[in-house]
Design a protein around this motif. Structure first.
Motif, mmCIF file in Angstrom:
data_model
loop_
_atom_site.group_PDB
_atom_site.id
_atom_site.type_symbol
_atom_site.label_atom_id
_atom_site.label_comp_id
_atom_site.label_asym_id
_atom_site.label_seq_id
_atom_site.Cartn_x
_atom_site.Cartn_y
_atom_site.Cartn_z
ATOM 1 N N ASP A 139 -65.943 -43.482 32.655
ATOM 2 C CA ASP A 139 -65.164 -42.165 33.563
ATOM 3 C C ASP A 139 -63.841 -42.188 33.564
ATOM 4 O O ASP A 139 -63.003 -42.181 32.312
ATOM 5 N N HIS A 140 -63.145 -40.753 34.378
ATOM 6 C CA HIS A 140 -62.410 -40.050 33.931
ATOM 7 C C HIS A 140 -60.663 -41.324 33.458
ATOM 8 O O HIS A 140 -60.518 -40.945 32.814
ATOM 9 N N SER A 141 -60.789 -41.909 34.507
ATOM 10 C CA SER A 141 -59.549 -42.756 35.202
ATOM 11 C C SER A 141 -59.979 -43.807 33.941
ATOM 12 O O SER A 141 -58.755 -44.625 33.664
ATOM 13 N N SER A 142 -61.259 -44.034 33.753
ATOM 14 C CA SER A 142 -60.267 -45.176 32.303
ATOM 15 C C SER A 142 -60.576 -45.024 31.600
ATOM 16 O O SER A 142 -60.273 -45.208 29.819
ATOM 17 N N MET A 173 -69.138 -36.583 30.375
ATOM 18 C CA MET A 173 -68.482 -36.992 31.467
ATOM 19 C C MET A 173 -68.295 -36.159 32.409
ATOM 20 O O MET A 173 -68.604 -36.050 33.616
ATOM 21 N N TYR A 174 -68.257 -34.729 32.127
ATOM 22 C CA TYR A 174 -67.748 -33.573 32.707
ATOM 23 C C TYR A 174 -69.438 -33.582 33.978
ATOM 24 O O TYR A 174 -69.718 -33.308 35.022
ATOM 25 N N PHE A 175 -70.412 -33.505 32.900
ATOM 26 C CA PHE A 175 -71.952 -33.740 33.124
ATOM 27 C C PHE A 175 -72.358 -34.358 34.396
ATOM 28 O O PHE A 175 -72.859 -34.559 35.347
ATOM 29 N N PHE A 176 -71.990 -35.997 33.753
ATOM 30 C CA PHE A 176 -71.738 -37.357 34.339
ATOM 31 C C PHE A 176 -71.440 -36.750 36.150
ATOM 32 O O PHE A 176 -71.577 -37.378 37.191
ATOM 33 N N LEU A 177 -69.824 -36.115 35.944
ATOM 34 C CA LEU A 177 -69.211 -37.059 37.205
ATOM 35 C C LEU A 177 -69.848 -35.386 37.846
ATOM 36 O O LEU A 177 -69.439 -35.712 39.591
ATOM 37 N N SER A 178 -69.729 -33.803 37.750
ATOM 38 C CA SER A 178 -70.095 -33.120 37.871
ATOM 39 C C SER A 178 -71.121 -33.684 38.963
ATOM 40 O O SER A 178 -71.303 -32.799 40.551
ATOM 41 N N MET A 179 -72.474 -33.660 38.579
ATOM 42 C CA MET A 179 -73.727 -34.412 39.602
ATOM 43 C C MET A 179 -73.254 -35.226 40.437
ATOM 44 O O MET A 179 -73.822 -35.467 41.475
ATOM 45 N N ALA A 180 -73.332 -36.408 40.042
ATOM 46 C CA ALA A 180 -72.254 -36.946 41.109
ATOM 47 C C ALA A 180 -71.796 -36.033 42.392
ATOM 48 O O ALA A 180 -71.673 -36.333 43.934
ATOM 49 N N VAL A 181 -71.109 -35.631 42.417
ATOM 50 C CA VAL A 181 -69.835 -34.509 43.366
ATOM 51 C C VAL A 181 -70.841 -33.798 44.149
ATOM 52 O O VAL A 181 -70.721 -33.493 45.334
ATOM 53 N N THR A 182 -71.703 -33.061 42.922
ATOM 54 C CA THR A 182 -72.339 -32.186 43.390
ATOM 55 C C THR A 182 -73.445 -33.470 44.865
ATOM 56 O O THR A 182 -73.716 -32.620 45.827
ATOM 57 N N GLY A 183 -73.582 -34.231 44.489
ATOM 58 C CA GLY A 183 -74.414 -35.497 45.553
ATOM 59 C C GLY A 183 -73.763 -35.686 46.633
ATOM 60 O O GLY A 183 -74.613 -35.021 47.559
ATOM 61 N N ARG A 184 -72.413 -35.717 46.438
ATOM 62 C CA ARG A 184 -71.189 -35.500 48.126
ATOM 63 C C ARG A 184 -71.745 -33.993 48.685
ATOM 64 O O ARG A 184 -72.312 -34.438 49.750
ATOM 65 N N TYR A 185 -71.636 -33.221 47.584
ATOM 66 C CA TYR A 185 -72.276 -32.305 48.139
ATOM 67 C C TYR A 185 -73.194 -31.846 49.756
ATOM 68 O O TYR A 185 -74.027 -31.037 50.567
ATOM 69 N N ILE A 186 -73.965 -32.079 48.314
ATOM 70 C CA ILE A 186 -75.928 -31.956 48.997
ATOM 71 C C ILE A 186 -75.836 -33.079 50.708
ATOM 72 O O ILE A 186 -76.431 -32.325 51.294
ATOM 73 N N LEU A 187 -75.091 -33.801 50.304
ATOM 74 C CA LEU A 187 -75.293 -35.133 51.813
ATOM 75 C C LEU A 187 -74.374 -34.281 52.377
ATOM 76 O O LEU A 187 -75.014 -34.640 54.187
ATOM 77 N N THR A 188 -73.366 -33.538 52.416
ATOM 78 C CA THR A 188 -73.123 -32.220 53.946
ATOM 79 C C THR A 188 -73.834 -32.109 54.090
ATOM 80 O O THR A 188 -74.166 -31.227 55.354
ATOM 81 N N VAL A 189 -74.058 -30.453 53.344
ATOM 82 C CA VAL A 189 -75.009 -29.809 53.505
ATOM 83 C C VAL A 189 -75.856 -30.733 54.327
ATOM 84 O O VAL A 189 -76.553 -30.017 55.738
ATOM 85 N N MET A 190 -77.036 -31.771 53.904
ATOM 86 C CA MET A 190 -78.135 -32.493 54.419
ATOM 87 C C MET A 190 -77.233 -32.615 55.864
ATOM 88 O O MET A 190 -78.560 -32.873 57.594
ATOM 89 N N ALA A 191 -75.960 -32.927 56.395
ATOM 90 C CA ALA A 191 -76.110 -33.996 57.493
ATOM 91 C C ALA A 191 -75.472 -32.121 58.539
ATOM 92 O O ALA A 191 -75.975 -32.751 59.292
ATOM 93 N N TYR A 192 -75.215 -31.354 58.056
ATOM 94 C CA TYR A 192 -75.841 -30.258 58.426
ATOM 95 C C TYR A 192 -76.788 -29.688 59.089
ATOM 96 O O TYR A 192 -76.787 -29.255 59.903
#
Length: 223
Positions: free
Chosen positions: A80-83, A1-20
């Motif tokens: 998933d964490h909530s589930s 769960m940790y690695f799956f969700l962490s990589m998903a969150v990392t994807g959001r940060y990478i999208l932010t870097v790409m926007a910059y």
């Protein structure tokens, strides 16, 4: 769960870097090479991975000591964490608050930064000519498509947990879109501006569309 969700969150940060990166490319094209140096790019990517693996630590560390003594079927396509927290026997109010706070930081925080970049890009593009506008749109189109698919699906998943009447089956379908389809489409979407890819597709389509021509022999005329 940790690695799956962490990589998903990392994807959001990478999208932010790409926007910059898009912001610098469109708004400061002449200074792009000086601003987005190799060192800066490496630091941005490392920062994205670091925050991606740190943001979820509080929520997941609170989930580890929970007692699970009831149902053991997770209503999701992955852990998933909530589930998973819903299956705990004790009080999970703190877990829900911490997890929701982390989700809001990741979703709303990164989305605000991305929107800020595109608002600045929109202001810069407004005063450009037609050719410059088309070039700027081509630069940002693939990134905007990925951002829309990713954030809309992720928002639907997190909102569905707060709506009692939301169907678990519908939530799982959206989760597949969020966790599987978006990464699957990324190489295709980002390759839309690749000239070599378009040339290869054009050659392949023309090859299949072309009809084979028969070899005709010239028959000499007899006087």
């Amino acid at each position: 769960m940790y690695f799956f969700l962490s990589m998903a969150v990392t994807g959001r940060y990478i999208l932010t870097v790409m926007a910059y990166d898009r912001y610098v490319a469109v708004c400061n094209p002449l200074r792009y090479a000086a601003i987005m140096t190799k060192k800066v790019c490496i630091l941005l990517v490392v920062a994205a991975w670091f925050f991606g693996f740190v943001t979820l630590l509080p929520a997941l560390s609170l989930a580890v000591p929970l007692a699970f003594c009831g149902p053991n079927r997770v209503q999701h396509v992955f852990c998933d964490h909530s589930s998973v927290v819903r299956l705990a026997c004790g009080n999970t109010t703190v877990n829900t608050v911490v997890a929701l706070s982390a989700a809001m930081i990741v979703l709303i925080g990164t989305l605000c930064l991305i929107l800020t970049s595109y608002i600045s890009i929109g202001k810069a593009v407004h005063g450009m000519g037609r050719a410059e506008k088309i070039k700027a749109f081509a630069t940002c189109a693939s990134h905007m498509i990925v951002v829309c698919i990713s954030y809309v699906s992720a928002t639907c998943v997190y909102i569905s947990y707060r709506v009692a009447t939301f169907s678990p089956d519908a939530r799982m379908i959206v989760a597949v879109l969020y966790s599987v389809l978006t990464p699957l489409l990324n190489p295709i979407i980002y390759s839309l501006r690749n000239k070599e890819l378009w040339e290869a597709l054009t050659r392949a389509l023309c090859k299949h569309a072309a009809k084979p021509t028969s070899n005709r022999k010239t028959i000499p005329s007899v006087s």
